[in-house]
Scaffold this active site. Structure first.
Site, PDB file in Angstrom:
ATOM      1  CE  LYS A  11      -9.236   7.897   8.257  1.00 23.70           C
ATOM      2  NZ  LYS A  11      -8.233   8.655   7.521  1.00 23.70           N
ATOM      3  CG  ASP A  27      -2.635  13.582   9.806  1.00 27.53           C
ATOM      4  OD1 ASP A  27      -3.792  13.591  10.277  1.00 27.53           O
ATOM      5  OD2 ASP A  27      -2.334  12.987   8.740  1.00 27.53           O
ATOM      6  CD1 TRP A  62      -2.706   7.617   6.966  1.00 28.48           C
ATOM      7  CD2 TRP A  62      -2.923   8.738   5.051  1.00 28.48           C
ATOM      8  NE1 TRP A  62      -3.798   7.111   6.307  1.00 28.48           N
ATOM      9  CE2 TRP A  62      -3.957   7.777   5.134  1.00 28.48           C
ATOM     10  CE3 TRP A  62      -2.864   9.563   3.925  1.00 28.48           C
ATOM     11  CZ2 TRP A  62      -4.921   7.617   4.131  1.00 28.48           C
ATOM     12  CZ3 TRP A  62      -3.820   9.400   2.918  1.00 28.48           C
ATOM     13  CH2 TRP A  62      -4.827   8.444   3.038  1.00 28.48           C
TER      14      TRP A  62
HETATM   15  C1  LIG Z   1      -7.384   9.028   6.556  1.00 26.16           C
HETATM   16  C2  LIG Z   1      -6.159   9.788   6.857  1.00 26.16           C
HETATM   17  C3  LIG Z   1      -5.687  10.804   6.011  1.00 26.16           C
HETATM   18  C4  LIG Z   1      -6.337  11.133   4.682  1.00 26.16           C
HETATM   19  O1  LIG Z   1      -7.520  11.810   4.881  1.00 26.16           O
HETATM   20  P1  LIG Z   1      -8.373  12.381   3.661  1.00 26.16           P
HETATM   21  O2  LIG Z   1      -9.481  13.076   4.387  1.00 26.16           O
HETATM   22  O3  LIG Z   1      -8.820  11.218   2.841  1.00 26.16           O
HETATM   23  O4  LIG Z   1      -7.521  13.324   2.895  1.00 26.16           O
HETATM   24  C5  LIG Z   1      -4.556  11.496   6.411  1.00 26.16           C
HETATM   25  N1  LIG Z   1      -3.918  11.210   7.551  1.00 26.16           N
HETATM   26  C6  LIG Z   1      -4.340  10.240   8.385  1.00 26.16           C
HETATM   27  C7  LIG Z   1      -3.602   9.974   9.654  1.00 26.16           C
HETATM   28  C8  LIG Z   1      -5.475   9.498   8.064  1.00 26.16           C
HETATM   29  O5  LIG Z   1      -5.895   8.528   8.887  1.00 26.16           O
END
Ligand SMILES: *Cc1c(COP(=O)(O)O)cnc(C)c1O
Length: 350
Positions: free
Chosen positions: A191, A167, A100
């Site tokens: 999540k 993030d 990511w």
């Molecule tokens: C799942 C995830 C993403 C991607 O998220 P989307 O909502 O599918 O764009 C980005 N960064 C992290 C750390 C993730 O776990």
């Protein structure tokens, strides 16, 4: 009982499913579904306001931060962040700790210069680099607090005056953190805090308005702030699922309380995996994620036994991400201790 170890979208509390289902049938005794109510009504405006206030309360945010609920997933934030903060002749610093984070780096390069201050790619992202140097002229420093795919988590916040951008998609509100240290935080909701279709963005007002490019309205954080996340039709239902999840978290005792539970869940599973012959933990011990436990099984016959036992005992979502293989068991806020006990028992008994 199904034990849901999915990495995302992932398990939410039962009362969230019940509340969401009820709201689809009849939202707050209006006789209308939440899906058929205009967003510019006091009903929905007050719902959004409560969600924002509750997020601020649970994160203990000071008055300098705004909370937004935006479309597009965390992946949109990979480019919306540099678009808003970084000019072409400026440098942003990034930590490269996983799939990511490296996607975020790739997107940022479209808007300015990127300095990757450290990377753990040399060892397949199985650790978090330490002791890296963030250049003084960086406009911001970006990192991923929890690497969902690789199973590493960064527990300390870098000691720097450079504005921090993170993030936090997969560990937001799972542990105590000084959220006020960050200039910008983003998290896809699916999540730890809700349903797919919405992003939570926390932004400190003073970092905005410095980029000199023209921004489409939907990409401009300032316009979203002015319009209180109602620049266009917001993802009302997904936001409502966040509200229900945040209410559940508050009732549980908030972040400090859930952190204790998350710590014991992770301790139990890692201990089990350390003790069991044939199972291998590849992540550096001090960087092990409490949210995503990643491991390998060396012996194919043991592997087969493990998968069969999971199937028999209704354990879903244990397969690793397609890019790393192996196994991954996710232990998000809503996953009950009983599920961790169940999979630990299963592993011991193999
Ligand atoms: C799942 C995830 C993403 C991607 O998220 P989307 O909502 O599918 O764009 C980005 N960064 C992290 C750390 C993730 O776990």
């Amino acid at each position: 009982m199904i034990h849901n170890f999915n990495a995302g979208p992932s398990i939410l509390p039962l009362e969230v499913y019940e509340g969401a289902a009820a709201a689809i049938m009849n939202y707050q005794q209006t006789g209308l579904s939440i899906l058929e109510i205009g967003h510019r009504t006091s009903l929905i405006e007050s719902m959004l306001e409560e969600t924002i206030q509750l997020a601020k309360e649970l994160m203990k945010l000071d008055g300098d931060h705004e909370v937004l609920f935006l479309h597009g997933g965390a992946t949109t934030q990979f480019f919306q962040v540099p678009m808003n903060l970084l000019n072409e002749n400026q440098t942003a610093a990034y930590l490269d700790c996983g799939v990511w984070g490296s996607k975020a780096i790739k997107e940022a390069k479209n808007f300015g210069m990127v300095e990757v201050v450290a990377s753990s790619k040399d060892k397949n992202y199985t650790y978090i680099p330490k002791g890296f140097n963030i250049p003084d002229d960086a406009i911001y420093f970006h990192y991923t607090t929890n690497n969902t795919i690789e199973g590493t988590e960064m527990f300390s916040i870098p000691d720097t005056n450079i504005p921090l951008v993170a993030d936090m998609s997969s560990d937001i509100l799972s542990r105590e953190m000084d959220f006020n240290r960050f200039a910008l935080i983003y998290a896809g909701a699916q999540k730890n805090i809700g349903a797919t279709g919405v992003n939570m963005v926390v932004v400190r007002r003073d970092i905005l308005g410095k980029a000199n490019r023209k921004l489409p309205g939907m990409m401009d954080y300032r316009q979203h702030i002015e319009n209180k996340s109602m620049l266009n039709t917001p993802p009302v239902f997904a936001i409502y699922v966040c509200l229900l999840t945040l209410r559940w978290l508050k009732k549980k005792g908030g972040v400090p309380a859930i952190e204790k539970i998350n710590q014991s869940k992770a301790n139990l599973l890692y201990k089990t995996l350390e003790e069991k012959q044939g199972f291998e933990l590849t992540v550096a011990k001090e960087d092990r994620s409490r949210m995503n436990v990643v491991f390998l099984i060396k012996d194919p016959s043991l592997e087969k036994k493990f998968l069969e036992a999971c199937k028999e005992q209704q354990m879903v979502g244990v397969k690793g991400h397609r890019s790393v293989g192996g196994y991954r068991v996710s232990l998000y806020n809503a996953l009950p201790m009983e599920s961790v006990q169940a999979i630990s028992r299963l592993i011991h008994q193999l």
